[in-house]
Design an enzyme around this catalytic site. Structure first.
Site, short mmCIF file in Angstrom:
data_model
loop_
_atom_site.label_atom_id
_atom_site.label_comp_id
_atom_site.label_asym_id
_atom_site.label_seq_id
_atom_site.Cartn_x
_atom_site.Cartn_y
_atom_site.Cartn_z
N GLY A 311 0.83 -1.19 0.00
CA GLY A 311 0.00 0.00 0.00
C GLY A 311 0.87 1.24 0.00
CD GLU A 312 3.93 2.72 3.22
OE1 GLU A 312 4.88 3.22 2.59
OE2 GLU A 312 4.09 2.11 4.30
#
Length: 346
Positions: A311-312
């Site tokens: 993610g991120e």
């Protein structure tokens, strides 16, 4: 709610762009997906000479009430801690965005904590986390709408400041559960096909996560409305990404789609305005088990397969150099005529 008007990407230059690509000093199709990517960016920008300006990656962070059910092996406090890590420059997305010359923005969409003022943080908190969707709808309709509008407003500022290529990231303990529930109810997939281990659940934890999401879906009747589903199962960060996507597509920006949670947000955005899909470049196929199926549902062909599940916005940042390569070869590579190179003998 604010009405977005997303026009399909114009195709008037399609043949000219293809001719320009085919006229470069290479065998036809020899640059593979870079050629497809160059064509797509040229069509989005409606020009034979596309350019990527001020790339920005916005990470939206929010907490989820369903985290109290143990759907993640990490405590909810990690959302706040990771936001502080982002602001300190120490997370993977900081490294990757910095490496690739992308401006990184961090948005507090609804973290269950108070943050001090910081030049890298946008304070846009709707509330300190959503409610537990196993027991009640995660957001009120008003909170959901406010989140979408806030995401659109934040995106408009980036575009007004000169960005024409944008990427999305997220942080929120429990948000793979939200994404899985949204994928199931809106894509009409069995929960088992949508739910993965998230941040690292073991087999027993994964089974419990599936059962909890199935219970939650059974509890909340749906009518096919993407906004109702978003309010019921979503997170403030997911809703802000939906709004940001709608605004970016309305303005004609190139959008880089990251992993499972961001793609779930895109599913909602395309149900609100189908032409949003035209503006998307899909960065990678995440290792989160539902992502491959969701990409297939959206008829998406991701650029990378690196077994990532962070993610991120990490996959989006990793893929950005490929967009640069596509634009640069289209603009800078010599044609057969210019280079005096003989074409293939027919």
């Amino acid at each position: 709610m604010k009405q977005f008007k997303v026009r399909p990407v114009p195709t008037v230059l399609a043949q000219e762009l293809q001719n320009k690509i085919d006229g470069k000093t290479k065998p036809l199709g020899a640059l593979g997906k870079l050629e497809t990517l160059a064509l797509k960016i040229g069509l989005i920008q409606n020009t034979l000479n596309p350019s990527l300006k001020r790339p920005v990656l916005i990470v939206f962070a929010g907490d989820h009430g369903v985290a109290e059910e143990g759907v993640s092996p990490y405590p909810q406090a990690v959302t706040q801690q990771m936001v502080m890590n982002f602001l300190g420059g120490g997370a993977a997305i900081n490294v990757l965005a910095r490496q690739n010359g992308m401006t990184l923005r961090i948005v507090d969409a609804g973290v269950n904590a108070d943050f001090p003022a910081h030049p890298g943080l946008t304070h846009a908190k709707i509330s300190k986390g959503t409610r537990n969707f196993l027991r009640e709808r995660a957001m009120t309709p008003e909170q959901c709408e406010a989140s979408v509008i806030t995401g659109a407003t934040l995106m408009k500022k980036e575009l007004d400041d000169g960005s024409n290529v944008v990427a999305f990231g997220e942080m929120g303990i429990g948000n793979t559960s939200s994404a899985a529930a949204l994928m199931s109810v809106l894509g009409k997939f069995p929960v088992a096909q949508c739910v993965g281990g998230g941040a690292g659940l073991d087999k027993a934890g994964l089974m419990r996560k599936r059962q909890l999401i199935e219970q939650a879906i059974a509890k909340h009747p749906m009518d096919g409305s993407p906004m109702l589903a978003l309010a019921t199962f979503g997170g403030f960060e997911i809703a802000m990404i939906v709004g940001a996507m709608l605004q970016a597509a309305e303005t004609g920006a190139v959008m880089i789609i990251d992993g499972f949670i961001v793609t779930a947000a895109l599913l909602i955005a395309t149900m609100i305005e189908p032409a949003v899909r035209d503006y998307c470049v899909f960065a990678h196929q995440s290792d989160e088990s539902g992502h491959a199926l969701l990409l297939s549902h959206l008829n998406a062909d991701p650029l990378l397969l690196l077994n990532m599940r962070l993610g991120e916005g990490s996959g989006a940042a990793m893929s950005y150099p490929l967009l640069l390569a596509a634009v640069n070869f289209l603009n800078e590579m010599a044609s057969f005529e210019a280079a005096g190179v003989s074409k293939k003998i027919e």
